[in-house]
Design a protein around this motif. Structure first.
Motif, PDB file in Angstrom:
ATOM      1  N   MET A   1     112.534 -43.306 -37.873  1.00 19.17           N
ATOM      2  CA  MET A   1     111.179 -42.493 -37.765  1.00 19.17           C
ATOM      3  C   MET A   1     110.278 -43.175 -38.828  1.00 19.17           C
ATOM      4  O   MET A   1     109.230 -43.156 -38.776  1.00 19.17           O
ATOM      5  CB  MET A   1     111.459 -41.065 -37.935  1.00 19.17           C
ATOM      6  CG  MET A   1     111.928 -40.526 -36.528  1.00 19.17           C
ATOM      7  SD  MET A   1     112.060 -38.771 -36.630  1.00 19.17           S
ATOM      8  CE  MET A   1     113.618 -38.517 -37.463  1.00 19.17           C
ATOM      9  N   GLY A   2     110.948 -43.282 -40.005  1.00 21.84           N
ATOM     10  CA  GLY A   2     110.276 -43.811 -41.051  1.00 21.84           C
ATOM     11  C   GLY A   2     109.468 -45.139 -40.939  1.00 21.84           C
ATOM     12  O   GLY A   2     108.344 -45.414 -41.531  1.00 21.84           O
ATOM     13  N   VAL A   3     109.780 -45.950 -39.853  1.00 22.49           N
ATOM     14  CA  VAL A   3     108.928 -47.023 -39.754  1.00 22.49           C
ATOM     15  C   VAL A   3     108.188 -47.094 -38.401  1.00 22.49           C
ATOM     16  O   VAL A   3     107.026 -47.386 -38.102  1.00 22.49           O
ATOM     17  CB  VAL A   3     110.193 -48.290 -39.124  1.00 22.49           C
ATOM     18  CG1 VAL A   3     109.361 -49.516 -39.003  1.00 22.49           C
ATOM     19  CG2 VAL A   3     110.840 -48.624 -40.487  1.00 22.49           C
ATOM     20  N   ILE A   4     108.557 -46.175 -37.510  1.00 22.56           N
ATOM     21  CA  ILE A   4     108.066 -46.188 -36.048  1.00 22.56           C
ATOM     22  C   ILE A   4     106.913 -45.452 -36.078  1.00 22.56           C
ATOM     23  O   ILE A   4     105.737 -45.636 -35.552  1.00 22.56           O
ATOM     24  CB  ILE A   4     109.027 -45.730 -35.051  1.00 22.56           C
ATOM     25  CG1 ILE A   4     110.136 -46.841 -34.757  1.00 22.56           C
ATOM     26  CG2 ILE A   4     108.570 -45.374 -33.830  1.00 22.56           C
ATOM     27  CD1 ILE A   4     111.199 -46.702 -33.878  1.00 22.56           C
ATOM     28  N   ASP A   5     107.040 -44.255 -36.795  1.00 25.18           N
ATOM     29  CA  ASP A   5     105.783 -43.160 -36.988  1.00 25.18           C
ATOM     30  C   ASP A   5     104.484 -43.817 -37.413  1.00 25.18           C
ATOM     31  O   ASP A   5     103.291 -43.806 -37.011  1.00 25.18           O
ATOM     32  CB  ASP A   5     106.141 -41.792 -37.661  1.00 25.18           C
ATOM     33  CG  ASP A   5     106.984 -40.969 -36.696  1.00 25.18           C
ATOM     34  OD1 ASP A   5     106.840 -41.406 -35.541  1.00 25.18           O
ATOM     35  OD2 ASP A   5     107.814 -40.148 -37.272  1.00 25.18           O
ATOM     36  N   PRO A   6     104.556 -44.536 -38.662  1.00 28.60           N
ATOM     37  CA  PRO A   6     103.419 -45.269 -39.302  1.00 28.60           C
ATOM     38  C   PRO A   6     102.896 -46.244 -38.161  1.00 28.60           C
ATOM     39  O   PRO A   6     101.557 -46.543 -38.058  1.00 28.60           O
ATOM     40  CB  PRO A   6     103.997 -45.694 -40.259  1.00 28.60           C
ATOM     41  CG  PRO A   6     105.111 -45.144 -41.115  1.00 28.60           C
ATOM     42  CD  PRO A   6     105.783 -44.560 -39.558  1.00 28.60           C
TER      43      PRO A   6
ATOM     44  N   LEU B   1     111.300 -51.118 -28.050  1.00 28.76           N
ATOM     45  CA  LEU B   1     112.662 -50.881 -29.059  1.00 28.76           C
ATOM     46  C   LEU B   1     113.669 -51.313 -28.629  1.00 28.76           C
ATOM     47  O   LEU B   1     114.143 -51.509 -27.618  1.00 28.76           O
ATOM     48  CB  LEU B   1     112.483 -49.534 -29.147  1.00 28.76           C
ATOM     49  CG  LEU B   1     113.604 -48.765 -30.103  1.00 28.76           C
ATOM     50  CD1 LEU B   1     113.093 -48.908 -31.409  1.00 28.76           C
ATOM     51  CD2 LEU B   1     113.595 -47.248 -29.796  1.00 28.76           C
ATOM     52  N   ILE B   2     114.355 -52.018 -29.629  1.00 29.78           N
ATOM     53  CA  ILE B   2     115.836 -52.700 -29.442  1.00 29.78           C
ATOM     54  C   ILE B   2     116.824 -51.737 -30.029  1.00 29.78           C
ATOM     55  O   ILE B   2     116.641 -51.569 -31.335  1.00 29.78           O
ATOM     56  CB  ILE B   2     115.738 -54.272 -29.665  1.00 29.78           C
ATOM     57  CG1 ILE B   2     114.952 -54.884 -28.966  1.00 29.78           C
ATOM     58  CG2 ILE B   2     117.428 -54.511 -29.640  1.00 29.78           C
ATOM     59  CD1 ILE B   2     114.690 -56.409 -29.268  1.00 29.78           C
TER      60      ILE B   2
END
Length: 95
Positions: free
Chosen positions: A1-6, A17-18
């Protein structure tokens, strides 16, 4: 979530997404399962493709069940097939 949300905040969608793991490890706790489920529910419509790269039998099951629960196209690849999964995710979804 820390990478995907931004990323989603900036770009709006994510082509793919892999998820790569030789053996599906499961969840450490019920709370972890709940967080995973919440993440999927909040993000699945913003993903075009999800590649499951694993030798676990859960990959085949997830590929079959996912079409009933998520908007993204889900495909299972054997663990040595990471490069194939990367190519598939990188393709334009209209290909």
């Amino acid at each position: 979530m820390g990478v995907i949300d931004p990323y989603l905040t900036e770009h709006g969608v994510l082509n793919g997404l892999i998820i790569a793991t030789e053996d599906f490890p499961g969840w450490d706790s019920f709370g972890a399962l709940v967080r995973h489920t919440k993440f999927v529910r909040q993000h699945h419509e913003k993903l075009s493709r999800v590649a499951l790269v694993t030798d676990s039998a859960i990959g085949d099951l997830a590929e079959k069940l996912a079409s009933h629960f998520v908007a993204a196209e889900v495909r299972h690849f054997p663990y040595p097939g990471l490069a194939d999964a990367q190519s598939w995710v990188a393709q334009n979804t209209t290909d």
